[in-house]
Design a protein around this motif. Sequence first.
Motif, PDB file in Angstrom:
ATOM      1  N   ALA A 165      35.275  34.795  54.247  1.00 50.33           N
ATOM      2  CA  ALA A 165      34.226  35.381  55.086  1.00 50.33           C
ATOM      3  C   ALA A 165      32.831  34.902  54.704  1.00 50.33           C
ATOM      4  CB  ALA A 165      34.286  36.907  54.998  1.00 50.33           C
TER       5      ALA A 165
ATOM      6  N   ILE B  86      36.721  37.788  50.812  1.00 44.60           N
ATOM      7  CA  ILE B  86      35.271  37.585  50.782  1.00 44.60           C
ATOM      8  C   ILE B  86      34.924  36.102  50.729  1.00 44.60           C
ATOM      9  CG2 ILE B  86      34.764  39.850  49.821  1.00 44.60           C
ATOM     10  CD1 ILE B  86      34.523  38.664  47.094  1.00 44.60           C
TER      11      ILE B  86
ATOM     12  N   ASP C 297      31.613  49.003  46.498  1.00 45.59           N
ATOM     13  CA  ASP C 297      31.739  49.074  47.951  1.00 45.59           C
ATOM     14  C   ASP C 297      31.957  47.659  48.482  1.00 45.59           C
ATOM     15  OD1 ASP C 297      31.728  50.032  50.526  1.00 45.59           O
ATOM     16  OD2 ASP C 297      29.667  50.770  50.480  1.00 45.59           O
ATOM     17  N   VAL C 298      32.368  47.550  49.719  1.00 45.94           N
ATOM     18  CA  VAL C 298      32.449  46.278  50.413  1.00 45.94           C
ATOM     19  C   VAL C 298      31.520  46.363  51.615  1.00 45.94           C
ATOM     20  CG1 VAL C 298      33.916  44.663  51.672  1.00 45.94           C
ATOM     21  CG2 VAL C 298      34.801  45.835  49.647  1.00 45.94           C
ATOM     22  N   SER C 299      30.544  45.452  51.686  1.00 44.24           N
ATOM     23  CA  SER C 299      29.533  45.521  52.739  1.00 44.24           C
ATOM     24  C   SER C 299      29.402  44.175  53.428  1.00 44.24           C
ATOM     25  CB  SER C 299      28.177  45.943  52.153  1.00 44.24           C
ATOM     26  OG  SER C 299      27.675  44.933  51.300  1.00 44.24           O
ATOM     27  N   VAL C 300      28.741  44.182  54.565  1.00 42.40           N
ATOM     28  CA  VAL C 300      28.556  42.964  55.348  1.00 42.40           C
ATOM     29  C   VAL C 300      27.071  42.773  55.632  1.00 42.40           C
ATOM     30  CG1 VAL C 300      29.090  41.739  57.485  1.00 42.40           C
ATOM     31  CG2 VAL C 300      30.808  43.240  56.444  1.00 42.40           C
TER      32      VAL C 300
ATOM     33  N   GLY D 105      27.177  37.127  53.991  1.00 42.90           N
ATOM     34  CA  GLY D 105      28.593  37.349  54.249  1.00 42.90           C
ATOM     35  C   GLY D 105      29.096  38.707  53.797  1.00 42.90           C
ATOM     36  N   THR D 106      30.415  38.824  53.765  1.00 46.46           N
ATOM     37  CA  THR D 106      31.068  40.050  53.306  1.00 46.46           C
ATOM     38  C   THR D 106      31.109  40.046  51.791  1.00 46.46           C
ATOM     39  OG1 THR D 106      32.444  40.095  55.290  1.00 46.46           O
ATOM     40  CG2 THR D 106      33.184  41.405  53.403  1.00 46.46           C
ATOM     41  N   ARG D 107      30.691  41.156  51.178  1.00 46.40           N
ATOM     42  CA  ARG D 107      30.511  41.143  49.735  1.00 46.40           C
ATOM     43  C   ARG D 107      31.135  42.361  49.062  1.00 46.40           C
ATOM     44  NH1 ARG D 107      27.348  36.995  48.896  1.00 46.40           N
ATOM     45  NH2 ARG D 107      27.150  37.403  46.670  1.00 46.40           N
TER      46      ARG D 107
ATOM     47  N   MET E 186      36.929  50.144  54.266  1.00 49.50           N
ATOM     48  CA  MET E 186      35.980  50.125  53.164  1.00 49.50           C
ATOM     49  C   MET E 186      36.449  51.077  52.086  1.00 49.50           C
ATOM     50  SD  MET E 186      31.866  50.567  53.407  1.00 49.50           S
ATOM     51  CE  MET E 186      31.942  52.184  54.133  1.00 49.50           C
TER      52      MET E 186
ATOM     53  N   TYR F 293      40.123  41.515  46.874  1.00 49.44           N
ATOM     54  CA  TYR F 293      39.191  41.115  47.927  1.00 49.44           C
ATOM     55  C   TYR F 293      38.767  39.648  47.800  1.00 49.44           C
ATOM     56  CZ  TYR F 293      38.782  46.137  48.590  1.00 49.44           C
ATOM     57  OH  TYR F 293      39.060  47.460  48.809  1.00 49.44           O
TER      58      TYR F 293
ATOM     59  N   GLY G 181      31.297  35.243  51.880  1.00 51.64           N
ATOM     60  CA  GLY G 181      30.585  36.224  51.090  1.00 51.64           C
ATOM     61  C   GLY G 181      30.693  35.965  49.603  1.00 51.64           C
TER      62      GLY G 181
END
Length: 261
Positions: A87, A84, A28-31, A37-39, A1, A80, A89
């Motif tokens: 995933a 993403i 940030d990258v969050s799930v 999804g991953t964002r 992250m 990303y 996202g």
Amino acid sequence: MNVRPRDAVATATRRGDGVPTGAVHSWDVSVGVDGPGTRFVAFLAGCPLRCRYCHSPDTWYRRSGRHRTVDELMAEIEPYRRFIAVAGGGVTISGGEPLMQPRFTGEVLRRCHDLGLHTALDTSGFLGVRADDALLDATDLVLLDVKSWDPATYRRVTRTGSVTPTLRFGRRLADRGTPIWVRFVLVPGLTDAEENVAGVADFVAGLSTVQRVEVLPFHRLGAHKYAELGLTFPLAQTAPPTPELVARVRGQFAERGLTVT
């Protein structure tokens, strides 16, 4: 992250060539937290509200953000993009309050949308009137924070303003077919009154595009930020809600046929 630290830079402006720029606090990258999804989540600086439970007082002022062009933020997203997308996202524009910078927010959403990325706008709806149709056309999902129904409770929560703009914005989203995830922060002794929750639940149940309701139990994880900024955390003595209270409030939404998480 990977997190972009904040920089003490100036406010959002527009360059002479008409390209919108913005004050970006961090990213940030969050799930599974800020949409499906991953964002990639960009946090913009500046907010008109002063919610008593806010866990990010460091995003209140635009001066706490770094002056960025749309191209610069898109360059942060690019590494990303494939990840993403695979995933399931996308990209979420959050804050602060992103609608304090509607031109910048709208252009980033449009650019992401044109790349085929799922887009989400995280907003209180208080400045919903600033979101023009072009911005919303580029938005696949709105994360709408409905802070309270009772007008007096709303003012106690936000320390300013009225809930009416949020309600108007929610109805506009539903009328245009925009998917909505509603967020409601549950604070014992502040937002938990049965009639207040019932008002929010009735309103939300009347919005045809609401896909889910997230009941978010209050926590004190952001208290250290207030200390770092020399501020007093208003709810320092407030305990998180009990499991029984969370179950009651979730039940009030579920009783109206809403999907609750």
